[in-house]
Motif scaffolding. Structure first.
Motif, mmCIF file in Angstrom:
data_model
loop_
_atom_site.group_PDB
_atom_site.id
_atom_site.type_symbol
_atom_site.label_atom_id
_atom_site.label_comp_id
_atom_site.label_asym_id
_atom_site.label_seq_id
_atom_site.Cartn_x
_atom_site.Cartn_y
_atom_site.Cartn_z
ATOM 1 N N ARG A 144 -7.000 -16.135 -0.652
ATOM 2 C CA ARG A 144 -7.935 -15.919 -1.753
ATOM 3 C C ARG A 144 -7.241 -15.456 -3.034
ATOM 4 O O ARG A 144 -7.768 -15.620 -4.129
ATOM 5 N N ASN A 145 -6.034 -14.911 -2.915
ATOM 6 C CA ASN A 145 -5.244 -14.644 -4.122
ATOM 7 C C ASN A 145 -4.875 -15.956 -4.815
ATOM 8 O O ASN A 145 -4.734 -16.014 -6.032
ATOM 9 N N ILE A 146 -4.692 -17.003 -4.029
ATOM 10 C CA ILE A 146 -4.310 -18.302 -4.599
ATOM 11 C C ILE A 146 -5.561 -19.041 -5.081
ATOM 12 O O ILE A 146 -5.562 -19.629 -6.146
ATOM 13 N N ASP A 147 -6.612 -19.030 -4.276
ATOM 14 C CA ASP A 147 -7.842 -19.729 -4.651
ATOM 15 C C ASP A 147 -9.041 -18.905 -4.204
ATOM 16 O O ASP A 147 -9.399 -18.875 -3.022
ATOM 17 N N ALA A 148 -9.663 -18.249 -5.182
ATOM 18 C CA ALA A 148 -10.760 -17.316 -4.891
ATOM 19 C C ALA A 148 -12.006 -18.031 -4.396
ATOM 20 O O ALA A 148 -12.953 -17.390 -3.942
ATOM 21 N N GLY A 149 -12.016 -19.372 -4.449
ATOM 22 C CA GLY A 149 -13.189 -20.121 -4.011
ATOM 23 C C GLY A 149 -13.144 -20.523 -2.545
ATOM 24 O O GLY A 149 -14.065 -21.177 -2.060
ATOM 25 N N GLU B 95 -10.562 -17.030 -11.403
ATOM 26 C CA GLU B 95 -11.270 -16.765 -10.137
ATOM 27 C C GLU B 95 -12.710 -17.254 -10.202
ATOM 28 O O GLU B 95 -13.216 -17.855 -9.256
ATOM 29 N N GLN B 98 -12.742 -20.942 -9.856
ATOM 30 C CA GLN B 98 -12.454 -21.365 -8.471
ATOM 31 C C GLN B 98 -13.682 -21.190 -7.585
ATOM 32 O O GLN B 98 -13.941 -21.993 -6.688
ATOM 33 N N GLN B 99 -14.434 -20.120 -7.859
ATOM 34 C CA GLN B 99 -15.637 -19.889 -7.058
ATOM 35 C C GLN B 99 -16.741 -20.884 -7.412
ATOM 36 O O GLN B 99 -17.604 -21.178 -6.609
ATOM 37 N N ILE B 110 0.137 -17.551 -11.421
ATOM 38 C CA ILE B 110 0.873 -17.530 -10.147
ATOM 39 C C ILE B 110 2.187 -18.326 -10.219
ATOM 40 O O ILE B 110 3.222 -17.833 -9.761
#
Lengths: 299, 299
Positions: A144-149, B95, B98-99, B110
């Motif tokens: 989730r640090n890389i992709d929060a989705g 974020e 991404q969500q 990153i």
């Protein structure tokens, strides 16, 4: 990517010191194998803590203690970079080791998390690992640090480690996948039942990607793939870890010099050196030299 | 690291939809350039929000709103992947995006953090960025997620953006580095004074690696390198972001098909299309097509 490479160029452009790799036993040899393949000129010092294996059921504190002890021993052998080739040890001791030692320490979690985050299409990722790794929450956090989705579903599958240990003893050939037809290891109905118990809930979560969060699990990929479904991508971190080692050494100007004759040395805490050499050779996919016994627990 | 690639192989193995890239203005064209170089068969839709540039001094909430608005617009153009080629926008809205969206969203932080974590030898890393990016704390967090032993020193350097904007107007040639001798842009004493004010404290922190945490800053590398010292490695994320895009598309089986004729389309919120085309061509390092004006603020 470097916009000014003056620093790297002005320092010595190579470093022939070995890479230190350790695991609770043999599993990390799958990582050592990928590193040897990716970087054939790099020397390796491998330590398998077989006497205290498995780490999975132990407390985080106890495993952290082992990690610091083994890293200290490897640093004493003048390694230029440390690889914790064990997910349980990474979850318990990576940060502590990074804070403690002045050389880079690469763990097993971030490379696998990165591969899964890149691969998932429906953004539902499963993680199977030991109890210690699952309880640390390190995989959901890293993904989730890389992709929060991404939604992450984790489950502890400790009996898979026992199945691998039994399978290594039962099989005679190479053990890339103990449960494939080629391995000649019978997939026992009992193993399939264990796999169904573990994986059926993950299958119902409709994951499209499954992280094999323990270095033992890739040796069960036919068993796991058969239960979870072949439309689910299985991800392990060995190859990704080897790339991480290459890129880190390259960016630091610390790859071995061209033409370096690599030396691979093996150490184990278990007194049965024949067994380590015989099983180890099959996991490493080529004959390994006779290991040296080191009783770290008495240091 | 993929131990079973059945899924990728069974899905359609390519996707010719474009990659969506956006930035507050021209800076992100350095990222678009690297992506076009790394992936010449990929179509690109670029949006430069020049009318609302710079994002740096705005609140996180306001910038987050811009990010969601522009990503929604790009998703409406059927892009297969989104790239937020702006550190400030990444810090404020990655974020959330991404969500919100079902396609992968790649930010600027990153990749740069990873390059710095790999490169530092004394594990003292500096970060220069806009106020918004520094206040979000995203770089120290991302770097320490990778290596908990690294100490990060951050400082906001907003005037560097103004220097770049002035430099682009003053220079005539390509603008890879506005402050190099080749660019024919005079490094004004006032610029050097600003750089010394900003960078001297970081120099005293004895960093060995400096992240250029804004897509404008690589265009000042001679100025920055001259003040911080040539023994400090300067890291920017454009090339690393392009690699991240390639690996993500490749792992998802969504690269464009071999031989695809890429189309590069440019859109901007500013009404002065000549200026965007002229400056844009120089940042992108090759002539860009005439952009189309889109007034997002009125949507």
């Amino acid at each position: 990517m470097i916009v000014s490479s003056d620093r790297v160029l002005s320092n010595r452009p190579f470093n022939d010191a070995p890479i230190g790799i350790f695991d609770s036993g043999f599993g990390g040899l799958t990582v050592a194998r990928e590193i040897a393949k990716e970087l054939p000129e790099e020397s390796i010092v491998y330590f398998g803590d077989t006497a205290r294996c498995p780490y999975g059921p132990r407390s985080q504190d106890e495993v952290d203690g082992f990690v610091q002890q083994i890293c200290t021993w490897l640093v004493g052998r003048d390694v230029k970079l440390l690889v914790i080739a064990c997910n349980t040890a990474t979850a318990a001791g990576l940060e502590h080791a990074q804070q403690r030692f002045s050389i880079p320490v690469i763990g097993a979690v971030i490379p696998g998390a990165r591969a899964a985050a890149r691969a998932t299409k429906n953004r539902r990722v499963g993680v199977i690992a030991t109890k210690g790794t699952v309880e640390s929450g390190c995989y959901p956090q890293a993904i989730r640090n890389i992709d929060a989705g991404i939604t992450v579903f984790s489950t502890a599958t400790p009996k898979f480690v026992d199945i691998v240990e039994q399978g290594i003893r039962m099989s005679r050939g190479p053990i890339e996948d103990l449960t494939s037809l080629a391995s000649k290891v019978y997939i026992r109905p009992a193993f399939q039942e264990i796999a169904r118990d573990y994986l059926e809930p993950l299958r119902r979560c409709e994951i499209d990607t499954l992280v094999l969060g323990c270095t033992h699990y890739p040796m069960l990929k036919a068993l796991i793939g058969g239960v979870i479904g072949h439309n689910v991508l299985l991800v392990s971190s060995a190859e990704e870890m080897a790339k991480e080692v290459r890129e880190t050494l390259s960016m630091r100007g610390e790859l071995a010099h061209e033409g370096n004759i690599a030396k691979h040395e093996f150490f184990t805490s278990a007194p049965n050196l024949d067994e380590f050499q015989s099983f180890g050779s099959r996991v490493f996919s080529e004959p390994i030299e006779r290991p040296t016994h080191i009783d770290l627990s008495r240091l």
